[in-house]
Design a protein around this motif. Sequence first.
Motif, short mmCIF file in Angstrom:
data_model
loop_
_atom_site.label_atom_id
_atom_site.label_comp_id
_atom_site.label_asym_id
_atom_site.label_seq_id
_atom_site.Cartn_x
_atom_site.Cartn_y
_atom_site.Cartn_z
N ILE A 106 0.87 -1.17 0.00
CA ILE A 106 0.00 0.00 0.00
C ILE A 106 0.91 1.23 0.00
CG2 ILE A 106 -1.83 1.25 1.18
CD1 ILE A 106 -2.85 -1.35 2.27
N ALA A 107 0.90 1.94 -1.12
CA ALA A 107 1.92 2.96 -1.37
C ALA A 107 1.71 4.27 -0.62
CB ALA A 107 2.03 3.23 -2.87
N ASN A 108 0.53 4.49 -0.10
CA ASN A 108 0.30 5.72 0.67
C ASN A 108 -0.73 5.43 1.75
OD1 ASN A 108 -1.34 5.36 -1.67
ND2 ASN A 108 -2.17 7.42 -1.44
N VAL A 109 -0.31 4.71 2.75
CA VAL A 109 -1.26 4.22 3.75
C VAL A 109 -1.92 5.37 4.51
CG1 VAL A 109 0.44 3.95 5.61
CG2 VAL A 109 -1.56 2.46 5.54
N GLU A 110 -1.26 6.53 4.58
CA GLU A 110 -1.88 7.67 5.25
C GLU A 110 -3.03 8.26 4.44
OE1 GLU A 110 1.87 9.56 3.39
OE2 GLU A 110 1.10 7.59 3.92
#
Length: 246
Positions: A106-110
């Motif tokens: 998941i490349a941008n979990v935020e």
Amino acid sequence: MTQPEIMNYLHQALVKNKLFESILFEGDNISLDELVNQLGRMLYCDNHAITNDQCQWCLSYENHLITDVKVIGDHYQVIDKETVLTMVNELNYAPLYLNKPKLRIIANVESLKPEGANALLKFLEEPTPNTYFFLLTNDQNQVLPTLESRAKLLTLTRGTNELDDNFLVEVISTKNKDNILLLNNKLKKMEKTKLQELVQSGGKHFLNTANVLIYELFLELSHDLKFSNNSQLAIDRFLIQITRAI
């Protein structure tokens, strides 16, 4: 920790069959992409080699041929609940390859919407066997505490000079056409050998992330820098083609 330090640390865990099922990596986007590409390859490698040993699985991973590996997110766009639920449902099926894991990055979990983060959290609490999550973030403080608590946090550090070497890829990855065109003067002022190294590194990044169109533009620029008598014109053409391709 630097990339070699993280690779060695997780290699020891992997060969002892004690690799963390969920790992939260904090760092800049380019460094993180490079790191998880090597970690994913090591995970599937028959010998769990830290460097590519050219085994069948290493080659398949480098060529994006392993269907049990999927990347969600692009570091910038919001990830909705439906995307997470689709991913979770797919993980309920048996692995496609005998004795090989399933990997989700998941490349941008935020950037997960709250509903999506909660759906992911439920799965992380009771994951399916032999399933691994690599969660990437630029800032751990932006990640939901409940999500962070379910993963092993590893912060990736790089030297100032290394980060500067990634500026071309970083700007292109933002897809801001104005900023991309503004690279013109900076690239033209660079020493030719340094520019060639920058272009080769950038091309490798986009090849690793399966962005074939952008990779081919980098390849064309690299060729022009070597054989053309007008490198400035080649840079102009390259940046214009990039803005058309994104």
